[in-house]
Design a protein around this motif. Structure first.
Motif, PDB file in Angstrom:
ATOM      1  N   LEU A 111       0.910  -1.148  -0.118  1.00 60.73           N
ATOM      2  CA  LEU A 111      -0.035  -0.047   0.156  1.00 60.73           C
ATOM      3  C   LEU A 111       0.766   1.283   0.120  1.00 60.73           C
ATOM      4  N   ILE A 112       1.773   1.345   0.776  1.00 59.08           N
ATOM      5  CA  ILE A 112       2.833   2.277   0.795  1.00 59.08           C
ATOM      6  C   ILE A 112       3.343   2.734  -0.422  1.00 59.08           C
ATOM      7  N   SER A 113       3.725   1.564  -1.021  1.00 64.78           N
ATOM      8  CA  SER A 113       4.758   1.700  -2.488  1.00 64.78           C
ATOM      9  C   SER A 113       3.763   2.386  -3.467  1.00 64.78           C
ATOM     10  N   ARG A 114       2.328   2.593  -3.419  1.00 64.19           N
ATOM     11  CA  ARG A 114       1.672   3.311  -4.318  1.00 64.19           C
ATOM     12  C   ARG A 114       1.953   4.468  -4.562  1.00 64.19           C
ATOM     13  N   ASN A 115       2.666   5.284  -3.425  1.00 66.32           N
ATOM     14  CA  ASN A 115       2.775   6.735  -3.625  1.00 66.32           C
ATOM     15  C   ASN A 115       4.175   6.807  -4.535  1.00 66.32           C
ATOM     16  N   ARG A 116       4.902   6.072  -4.662  1.00 66.09           N
ATOM     17  CA  ARG A 116       5.918   6.075  -5.855  1.00 66.09           C
ATOM     18  C   ARG A 116       6.841   6.846  -5.171  1.00 66.09           C
ATOM     19  N   HIS A 117       6.979   7.195  -4.031  1.00 66.86           N
ATOM     20  CA  HIS A 117       8.054   8.353  -3.335  1.00 66.86           C
ATOM     21  C   HIS A 117       8.868   7.489  -2.417  1.00 66.86           C
ATOM     22  N   THR A 118       8.162   6.614  -1.323  1.00 71.36           N
ATOM     23  CA  THR A 118       8.677   6.116  -0.339  1.00 71.36           C
ATOM     24  C   THR A 118       9.416   5.005  -0.490  1.00 71.36           C
ATOM     25  N   ARG A 119      10.618   4.882  -0.139  1.00 69.00           N
ATOM     26  CA  ARG A 119      11.492   3.562  -0.076  1.00 69.00           C
ATOM     27  C   ARG A 119      11.390   2.533   0.951  1.00 69.00           C
ATOM     28  N   LEU A 120      11.196   1.303   0.758  1.00 64.95           N
ATOM     29  CA  LEU A 120      10.974   0.275   1.720  1.00 64.95           C
ATOM     30  C   LEU A 120      12.254  -0.746   1.855  1.00 64.95           C
ATOM     31  N   VAL A 121      12.620  -0.752   3.342  1.00 66.46           N
ATOM     32  CA  VAL A 121      13.887  -1.534   3.257  1.00 66.46           C
ATOM     33  C   VAL A 121      13.536  -2.359   4.567  1.00 66.46           C
ATOM     34  N   ALA A 122      13.999  -3.608   4.503  1.00 69.30           N
ATOM     35  CA  ALA A 122      13.844  -4.375   5.803  1.00 69.30           C
ATOM     36  C   ALA A 122      15.209  -4.911   6.066  1.00 69.30           C
ATOM     37  N   ILE A 123      15.248  -4.870   7.851  1.00 72.94           N
ATOM     38  CA  ILE A 123      16.036  -5.439   8.367  1.00 72.94           C
ATOM     39  C   ILE A 123      15.575  -7.001   8.513  1.00 72.94           C
TER      40      ILE A 123
END
Length: 374
Positions: A111-123
């Motif tokens: 859902l967050i990625s739909r804004n095409r701005h926020t980068r999503l990183v996982a530890i």
């Protein structure tokens, strides 16, 4: 950067919450704006093996913590994901440790990625769990495929990512020091705080007790006649996350009761320093592992260590410099413990720990997270 950390945090307790809160402070120290988003329900009670999921300590006053994710409620996933989509943080750091969390975290990430701005990183603490269950891989894939990058705290987890064909940017960065449990204490002061006799020396097993952590191996090692002849006791400090019956059977079989110090409840943060500073040696006799926060608490309190040669444990513990790396076998563990006391290695290994600990920086973890986000 505007940063959101999604994972356990207060009012939840335990190592993951402690880590995430310390990570938030590291982002803040780097000049970033940061808040944590945590669980209103982390596990349904029937899935949680401990006494309680919640902290009895005071809430941290210096952190912004939002309690809003219900791990089994898709409605909460949609609310959190869509709100963060609209807010457009620059970076969202997910803490992923268990396939069970895949649906919630994976949906939020998508859902967050739909804004095409926020980068999503996982530890990623684990991508192949210690205790395997049906459905692990599809749940894990659902989450991991939504991320732009990964940081692992052991090389074995990085290898697992590649083995599962996740080719996003990924970096190995060692677990930073757990330096938030207060300063070092003199051993005599720690022993007094725990009401322990200074006539004995102490080995420490610390952390919640599950089969993969190998307490049974340590109990069998501690039954060795050479150790029984020494004025040494074993402190077991941590809550049982499984039935205690098999361990009690070993204690009775080897007549170990008088040589043990049992603190088998959850250890609150304010008591952690006492247990580590009272010990001569911290032992992690794991049967399998990726990385361990216990090692980084031991580094902070400058305690020598014994770890078994499984997963990523040996990556951080140079054998013969800060302690021992042994086979996950009772005799190998016993041989190392006997060597430690008979040859008086504590001072030598403590000096090695003091030198080695310099490399475990929270600033380096922040750098790694931002690097894989680009």
């Amino acid at each position: 950067m505007r940063v959101v950390i999604i994972g356990p945090a207060y009012p939840l307790r335990g190592g993951l919450a402690t880590y995430n809160e310390r990570l938030a402070r590291a982002f803040r120290d780097a000049g970033d704006e940061v808040r944590l988003v945590t669980f209103s329900l982390q596990y349904p009670s029937f899935l949680f093996p401990g006494q309680t999921q919640f902290s009895t300590e005071k809430a941290p006053q210096d952190l912004q913590i939002e309690v809003s994710i219900n791990s089994v409620s898709p409605v909460s996933w949609w609310r959190v994901g869509n709100r963060l989509r609209r807010e457009k943080p620059d970076l969202v750091v997910f803490r992923f440790w268990l396939p069970f969390m895949g649906p919630a975290l994976g949906t939020i990430a998508r859902l967050i990625s739909r804004n095409r701005h926020t980068r999503l990183v996982a530890i990623t603490d684990n991508v192949i769990p210690h205790e395997k269950r049906p459905g692990d891989r599809p749940l894990t894939r659902y989450f991991l495929s939504a991320c732009h990058g990964f940081v692992t705290m052991s090389r074995s987890v990085l290898a697992d990512l590649r083995r599962l064909h996740f080719n996003q940017p990924a970096r190995y960065q060692p677990h930073p020091l757990y330096d938030n449990f207060g300063p070092l204490k003199p051993k005599a002061e720690a022993l007094k705080a725990l009401n322990l006799s200074a006539d004995f020396q102490y080995i420490l097993f610390f952390g919640f007790i599950r089969a993969y952590k190998g307490l049974d191996l340590l109990l069998e090692a501690f039954a060795d006649a050479r150790l029984a002849a020494l004025p040494v006791k074993l402190i077991i400090a941590g809550e049982f996350y499984e039935p205690a019956v098999p361990y009690e059977a070993l204690i009775q079989q080897y007549k170990l009761a008088e040589r043990l110090v049992r603190a088998t409840d959850f250890i609150p943060n304010e008591r952690v320093a006492d247990y580590f500073c009272a010990a001569d040696l911290v032992v992690q006799p794991y049967k399998n592992a990726t990385q361990s926060g216990v090692s980084q608490i031991a580094y902070h309190f400058e305690r020598p260590m014994l770890v078994t040669d499984v997963g990523g444990l040996s990556e951080l513990i140079p054998d013969g410099e800060v302690g021992y790396v042994t086979k996950a076998q009772p005799k190998a563990i016993a041989d190392a413990l006997v060597d430690f006391y008979q040859n008086q290695r504590e001072q030598q290994f403590t000096a090695g720990v003091q030198e080695q600990k310099k490399q475990f920086s929270w600033g380096e973890m922040i750098t790694a997270l931002k690097a894989v986000a680009n």
